[in-house]
Design a protein around this motif. Structure first.
Motif, mmCIF file in Angstrom:
data_model
loop_
_atom_site.group_PDB
_atom_site.id
_atom_site.type_symbol
_atom_site.label_atom_id
_atom_site.label_comp_id
_atom_site.label_asym_id
_atom_site.label_seq_id
_atom_site.Cartn_x
_atom_site.Cartn_y
_atom_site.Cartn_z
ATOM 1 N N ARG A 1 0.840 -1.200 0.000
ATOM 2 C CA ARG A 1 0.000 0.000 0.000
ATOM 3 C C ARG A 1 0.875 1.249 0.000
ATOM 4 O O ARG A 1 2.090 1.161 -0.024
ATOM 5 N N GLU A 2 0.224 2.412 0.042
ATOM 6 C CA GLU A 2 0.975 3.665 0.039
ATOM 7 C C GLU A 2 1.051 4.265 1.433
ATOM 8 O O GLU A 2 0.218 4.003 2.295
ATOM 9 N N HIS A 3 2.103 5.070 1.646
ATOM 10 C CA HIS A 3 2.232 5.845 2.876
ATOM 11 C C HIS A 3 2.906 7.162 2.538
ATOM 12 O O HIS A 3 3.274 7.404 1.386
ATOM 13 N N GLU A 4 3.040 8.025 3.510
ATOM 14 C CA GLU A 4 3.625 9.341 3.295
ATOM 15 C C GLU A 4 4.902 9.487 4.104
ATOM 16 O O GLU A 4 4.983 9.011 5.235
ATOM 17 N N VAL A 5 5.889 10.136 3.513
ATOM 18 C CA VAL A 5 7.131 10.473 4.213
ATOM 19 C C VAL A 5 7.248 11.999 4.260
ATOM 20 O O VAL A 5 7.179 12.659 3.224
ATOM 21 N N TYR A 6 7.397 12.515 5.468
ATOM 22 C CA TYR A 6 7.567 13.954 5.677
ATOM 23 C C TYR A 6 8.981 14.225 6.193
ATOM 24 O O TYR A 6 9.461 13.521 7.089
ATOM 25 N N THR A 7 9.613 15.238 5.644
ATOM 26 C CA THR A 7 10.878 15.725 6.190
ATOM 27 C C THR A 7 10.781 17.226 6.394
ATOM 28 O O THR A 7 10.399 17.963 5.480
ATOM 29 N N GLY A 8 11.114 17.663 7.605
ATOM 30 C CA GLY A 8 11.193 19.080 7.901
ATOM 31 C C GLY A 8 12.633 19.533 7.824
ATOM 32 O O GLY A 8 13.551 18.770 8.140
ATOM 33 N N VAL A 9 12.843 20.760 7.384
ATOM 34 C CA VAL A 9 14.177 21.350 7.310
ATOM 35 C C VAL A 9 14.133 22.724 7.968
ATOM 36 O O VAL A 9 13.245 23.531 7.670
ATOM 37 N N ALA A 10 15.074 22.974 8.868
ATOM 38 C CA ALA A 10 15.179 24.270 9.535
ATOM 39 C C ALA A 10 16.574 24.833 9.319
ATOM 40 O O ALA A 10 17.562 24.110 9.436
ATOM 41 N N CYS A 11 16.648 26.117 8.998
ATOM 42 C CA CYS A 11 17.915 26.835 8.901
ATOM 43 C C CYS A 11 17.920 27.925 9.963
ATOM 44 O O CYS A 11 16.995 28.751 9.998
ATOM 45 N N ARG B 1 8.746 18.927 3.175
ATOM 46 C CA ARG B 1 8.292 18.271 1.967
ATOM 47 C C ARG B 1 7.609 16.960 2.341
ATOM 48 O O ARG B 1 7.920 16.363 3.364
ATOM 49 N N MET B 2 6.681 16.531 1.469
ATOM 50 C CA MET B 2 6.013 15.248 1.655
ATOM 51 C C MET B 2 6.119 14.451 0.358
ATOM 52 O O MET B 2 5.930 14.997 -0.729
ATOM 53 N N THR B 3 6.443 13.177 0.484
ATOM 54 C CA THR B 3 6.523 12.265 -0.656
ATOM 55 C C THR B 3 5.642 11.049 -0.378
ATOM 56 O O THR B 3 5.644 10.520 0.733
ATOM 57 N N GLU C 1 5.850 9.195 -5.397
ATOM 58 C CA GLU C 1 5.352 10.444 -5.972
ATOM 59 C C GLU C 1 5.944 11.579 -5.146
ATOM 60 O O GLU C 1 5.586 11.751 -3.985
ATOM 61 N N GLY C 2 6.874 12.324 -5.749
ATOM 62 C CA GLY C 2 7.513 13.406 -5.013
ATOM 63 C C GLY C 2 9.023 13.252 -5.010
ATOM 64 O O GLY C 2 9.597 12.525 -5.820
ATOM 65 N N CYS C 3 9.655 13.937 -4.069
ATOM 66 C CA CYS C 3 11.114 13.996 -3.999
ATOM 67 C C CYS C 3 11.710 12.720 -3.393
ATOM 68 O O CYS C 3 11.389 12.357 -2.261
ATOM 69 N N TYR C 4 12.576 12.066 -4.154
ATOM 70 C CA TYR C 4 13.264 10.867 -3.665
ATOM 71 C C TYR C 4 14.126 11.181 -2.449
ATOM 72 O O TYR C 4 14.122 10.450 -1.456
ATOM 73 N N PHE C 5 14.875 12.270 -2.504
ATOM 74 C CA PHE C 5 15.792 12.597 -1.409
ATOM 75 C C PHE C 5 15.053 12.940 -0.117
ATOM 76 O O PHE C 5 15.601 12.816 0.966
#
Length: 210
Positions: free
Chosen positions: A117-127, A140-142, A184-188
């Motif tokens: 099935r599908e799921h979502e991966v979220y990554t937050g980035v702070a500078c 970003r979410m992929t 679907e979205g950014c691989y990295f």
């Protein structure tokens, strides 16, 4: 890109990655930035309220990590002209957040919940500008679609040790790629640091990839 505060553009002489992740270190190195990049992880509180959305979780945890490292730099009087980058990644399925597995039984439970099935991966980035604490934060979410897998196959993957320190108990950049049907979205973003987003954020500080 969402911002916590307006950023006063100022010269940055070094980038500090607030992470011990070898994957994130390699991804930042791949940008070939002209300024030095240092690694300085810190222990940041990763507990979050149950009602927080996945996007809010990763943005706030990435900010906590960056702020904790910025605080260390200030204590050492090494904060001047330093930009700290923090990141946090989670896997979400049916609204449930999956972090790193506690043990291999937990890894099997996670992978069972993801397979077929599908799921979502979220990554937050702070500078964070280390000496002022002024920050920018985004995420970003992929979407990731996993193949159907037998318990035997999942246990074989777990036995490699690769899932042990990875959110959702798999690494798309390693053998875990064989579990994935498509994204679907950014691989990295799934690896743990969305390079397209990061490059846009760094450009805001006059740090350019090209």
């Amino acid at each position: 890109m969402s911002k916590n505060e307006s950023v006063n553009i100022r010269p940055i002489s070094q980038l500090v990655l607030a992470s011990s992740s070898p994957r994130r270190k390699e991804l930042v190195a791949s940008l070939g930035l002209s300024l030095p990049v240092y690694i300085m992880s810190s222990d940041a509180d990763e507990s979050v309220p149950a009602e927080w959305s996945p996007a809010h979780i990763v943005e706030q945890l990435s900010l906590r990590k960056a702020n904790a490292t910025a605080s260390l730099l200030r204590e050492r009087q090494e904060a001047e002209a330093s930009l700290v980058v923090g990141a946090d990644t989670i896997v979400v399925v049916d609204g449930q957040v999956l972090g790193k597995p506690k043990d291999r039984d937990d890894a099997l439970s996670m992978l069972r919940s993801l397979q077929g099935r599908e799921h979502e991966v979220y990554t937050g980035v702070a500078c964070v500008i280390a000496d002022t604490g002024i920050a920018t934060v985004a995420h970003r979410m992929t979407k990731v679609y996993m193949k159907p897998m037998s318990d035997e196959g999942l246990k074989g993957y777990i036995a490699t040790g690769e899932p042990d320190d990875k959110a959702g108990a798999y690494g798309i950049q390693g053998l875990g790629a064989t579990l994935v049907d498509k994204i679907e979205g950014c691989y990295f973003n799934v690896v743990g640091l969305p390079l397209s987003l990061l490059s846009d954020m760094l450009a805001h500080y006059e740090i350019h990839v090209f």
